[in-house]
Scaffold this motif. Structure first.
Motif, PDB file in Angstrom:
ATOM      1  N   VAL A  52       0.843  -1.209   0.000  1.00  0.00           N
ATOM      2  CA  VAL A  52       0.000   0.000   0.000  1.00  0.00           C
ATOM      3  C   VAL A  52       0.874   1.255   0.000  1.00  0.00           C
ATOM      4  O   VAL A  52       0.603   2.222  -0.721  1.00  0.00           O
ATOM      5  CB  VAL A  52      -0.980  -0.018   1.201  1.00  0.00           C
ATOM      6  CG1 VAL A  52      -1.689   1.317   1.350  1.00  0.00           C
ATOM      7  CG2 VAL A  52      -2.004  -1.124   1.030  1.00  0.00           C
ATOM      8  N   SER A  53       1.963   1.226   0.793  1.00  0.00           N
ATOM      9  CA  SER A  53       2.873   2.379   0.858  1.00  0.00           C
ATOM     10  C   SER A  53       3.486   2.654  -0.502  1.00  0.00           C
ATOM     11  O   SER A  53       3.568   3.814  -0.932  1.00  0.00           O
ATOM     12  CB  SER A  53       3.982   2.115   1.870  1.00  0.00           C
ATOM     13  OG  SER A  53       3.441   1.720   3.078  1.00  0.00           O
ATOM     14  N   LEU A  56       0.937   4.160  -2.715  1.00  0.00           N
ATOM     15  CA  LEU A  56       0.740   5.563  -2.336  1.00  0.00           C
ATOM     16  C   LEU A  56       1.856   6.437  -2.888  1.00  0.00           C
ATOM     17  O   LEU A  56       1.609   7.523  -3.422  1.00  0.00           O
ATOM     18  CB  LEU A  56       0.693   5.704  -0.820  1.00  0.00           C
ATOM     19  CG  LEU A  56      -0.659   5.466  -0.144  1.00  0.00           C
ATOM     20  CD1 LEU A  56      -0.525   5.534   1.369  1.00  0.00           C
ATOM     21  CD2 LEU A  56      -1.681   6.494  -0.600  1.00  0.00           C
ATOM     22  N   LEU A  57       3.088   5.944  -2.757  1.00  0.00           N
ATOM     23  CA  LEU A  57       4.243   6.695  -3.265  1.00  0.00           C
ATOM     24  C   LEU A  57       4.155   6.908  -4.771  1.00  0.00           C
ATOM     25  O   LEU A  57       4.410   7.990  -5.277  1.00  0.00           O
ATOM     26  CB  LEU A  57       5.542   5.961  -2.926  1.00  0.00           C
ATOM     27  CG  LEU A  57       6.166   6.328  -1.589  1.00  0.00           C
ATOM     28  CD1 LEU A  57       7.341   5.433  -1.286  1.00  0.00           C
ATOM     29  CD2 LEU A  57       6.630   7.783  -1.589  1.00  0.00           C
ATOM     30  N   LEU A  59       1.423   6.849  -6.606  1.00  0.00           N
ATOM     31  CA  LEU A  59       0.328   7.799  -6.869  1.00  0.00           C
ATOM     32  C   LEU A  59       0.777   9.232  -6.628  1.00  0.00           C
ATOM     33  O   LEU A  59       0.454  10.133  -7.403  1.00  0.00           O
ATOM     34  CB  LEU A  59      -0.882   7.478  -5.985  1.00  0.00           C
ATOM     35  CG  LEU A  59      -1.719   6.281  -6.403  1.00  0.00           C
ATOM     36  CD1 LEU A  59      -2.800   6.009  -5.378  1.00  0.00           C
ATOM     37  CD2 LEU A  59      -2.382   6.541  -7.766  1.00  0.00           C
ATOM     38  N   MET A  60       1.560   9.422  -5.543  1.00  0.00           N
ATOM     39  CA  MET A  60       2.053  10.762  -5.203  1.00  0.00           C
ATOM     40  C   MET A  60       2.971  11.286  -6.309  1.00  0.00           C
ATOM     41  O   MET A  60       2.872  12.432  -6.719  1.00  0.00           O
ATOM     42  CB  MET A  60       2.810  10.703  -3.882  1.00  0.00           C
ATOM     43  CG  MET A  60       3.146  12.047  -3.299  1.00  0.00           C
ATOM     44  SD  MET A  60       3.724  11.899  -1.621  1.00  0.00           S
ATOM     45  CE  MET A  60       5.404  11.410  -1.904  1.00  0.00           C
ATOM     46  N   TYR A  63       0.940  12.225  -9.279  1.00  0.00           N
ATOM     47  CA  TYR A  63       0.226  13.477  -9.025  1.00  0.00           C
ATOM     48  C   TYR A  63       1.155  14.676  -9.174  1.00  0.00           C
ATOM     49  O   TYR A  63       0.818  15.655  -9.827  1.00  0.00           O
ATOM     50  CB  TYR A  63      -0.379  13.444  -7.619  1.00  0.00           C
ATOM     51  CG  TYR A  63      -1.150  14.695  -7.259  1.00  0.00           C
ATOM     52  CD1 TYR A  63      -2.481  14.827  -7.632  1.00  0.00           C
ATOM     53  CD2 TYR A  63      -0.549  15.745  -6.575  1.00  0.00           C
ATOM     54  CE1 TYR A  63      -3.191  15.966  -7.320  1.00  0.00           C
ATOM     55  CE2 TYR A  63      -1.251  16.891  -6.264  1.00  0.00           C
ATOM     56  CZ  TYR A  63      -2.576  16.996  -6.629  1.00  0.00           C
ATOM     57  OH  TYR A  63      -3.277  18.136  -6.318  1.00  0.00           O
TER      58      TYR A  63
END
Lengths: 191, 189
Positions: A52-53, A56-57, A59-60, A63
């Motif tokens: 998940v981390s 998230l990274l 995705l960041m 973005y």
């Protein structure tokens, strides 16, 4: 335990038949299996957290990258230019006098003609391409291209483009409500 | 056996706490990064808008802006009256010493050294040589130099409509063209 089994052989047989471990050897085996199971659960949990981390990274990063390449639709320079462009007087005349580019765009949507017989859409396209060509020259300049759009709701009614469209742009939008329809006039200048 | 089991449970709990902390920290980092990216964007946008507003502010002063006589479909912002500018150019000396008494102040604001209005479209002289606007060349000219002081620092530029009244066959109409107002400051406030 042996003595207990010896004392009560029937119980041992019953427990064995039900699958319950009763001897110390069996209990140790049960404990080690339990430990292994909880270790596996822990490992699974840690793996999920790591996964998940990482997601998230990623995705960041996506973005942040998107932010640097996406254009700014409310850029003041392009917005002011678009305001001036739609206020500009065209050489299309009707009984009310010379039309501004904004009035010309509305006449184009209504399919009207100028007094000299030219189609308003043709005049509009010509006026806009000449204005853009002069105002945003593309040769030896940071500007790579531009796009002018006249849209009614989602349908494009007029498009003037030149050069390349890149992910980096400045732009401005003007929207009008006309006869229950939304009319959008937009400009993008690509860098 | 019991000690080993409790050790195992403590270990499991510790792992869970660490993993949760890492997870929450990353989620927090992501939120902070997104927030900061927005702030950075807003800051650069505001800086750019402020710089442009300095030029727009001058364009919208009553001495330059289009009045009620112009019919521009409701929007009269960023519109400069060509006739007013030409009249102002004749009497620009009167505006030079008007201010708050501070040596850096003048009628147009603190530190304004140069104001220029340049036609963008249609261009009168396609050869690239500027045709300055005077009473003799008006309206077929390209550049109006209101204040022609030293150009210091980066000038702020904004697109404007340059409008005037024209007449044809006894009919008066608004003639608007695209122009740029270029304002130079020796100190940007």
């Amino acid at each position: 335990m042996k003595s207990r089994n010896k004392k009560n052989p029937q119980k041992s047989e019953i427990e064995n038949s039900l699958g319950f471990p009763t001897s110390s050897r069996h209990r140790n085996l049960f404990n080690s299996v339990g430990n292994k199971k909880s270790q596996e659960e822990m490992l699974g949990f840690v793996l999920i957290v790591v996964l998940v981390s990482v997601i998230l990274l990623i995705l960041m990063m996506i973005y942040l990258n998107r932010d640097s390449t996406q254009g700014d639709m409310e850029n003041a320079e392009a917005g002011n230019y678009l305001t001036s462009l739609i206020q500009m007087t065209s050489d299309c005349k009707d009984y009310g006098g010379y039309k501004s580019v904004r009035e010309l765009a509305f006449s184009c949507l209504d399919g009207e003609s100028c007094l000299d017989g030219r189609e308003t859409c043709e005049v509009l396209e010509l006026e806009i391409s000449e204005a853009l060509e002069t105002s945003w020259p593309l040769e030896n300049r940071p500007e790579k291209g531009y796009e002018f759009l006249l849209k009614v709701e989602n349908a494009t009614r007029l498009q003037v483009t030149e050069g390349n469209s890149t992910g980096n742009f400045i732009g401005g939008v003007k929207d009008y409500s006309r006869g229950g329809e939304e009319v959008f006039i937009s400009l993008r200048v690509y860098y | 056996m019991k000690t080993k089991k409790s050790q195992m449970k403590i270990q499991q709990m510790a792992f869970m706490i660490i993993a949760l902390t890492v997870f929450l920290a990353l989620a927090g980092l992501m939120i902070v990064a997104v927030r900061f990216a927005d702030i950075k964007d807003s800051a650069s946008l505001l800086r750019e808008k402020n710089a442009q507003l300095l030029a727009v502010k001058i364009a919208n002063t009553p001495e330059l802006s289009c009045g009620k006589g112009f019919n521009l479909g409701g929007t009269k912002s960023n519109c400069i009256d060509f006739d007013k500018v030409m009249m102002l150019k004749q009497k620009i000396d009167k505006f030079k010493n008007v201010g708050t008494g501070n040596s850096e102040d003048n009628f147009w604001g603190r530190g304004v050294t140069n104001i220029e209005i340049r036609k963008v479209f249609p261009v009168e002289n396609s050869s690239g040589v500027d045709k300055e606007c005077t009473i003799g060349t008006y309206p077929n000219c390209d550049v109006i130099r209101l204040l022609s002081g030293e150009i210091i620092g980066t000038p702020t530029i904004s697109f404007v409509s340059l409008c005037r009244k024209e007449s044809e066959e006894r009919e008066v109409y608004d003639k608007c063209e695209i122009a740029k107002i270029i304002v130079s400051y020796d100190k940007v406030n």
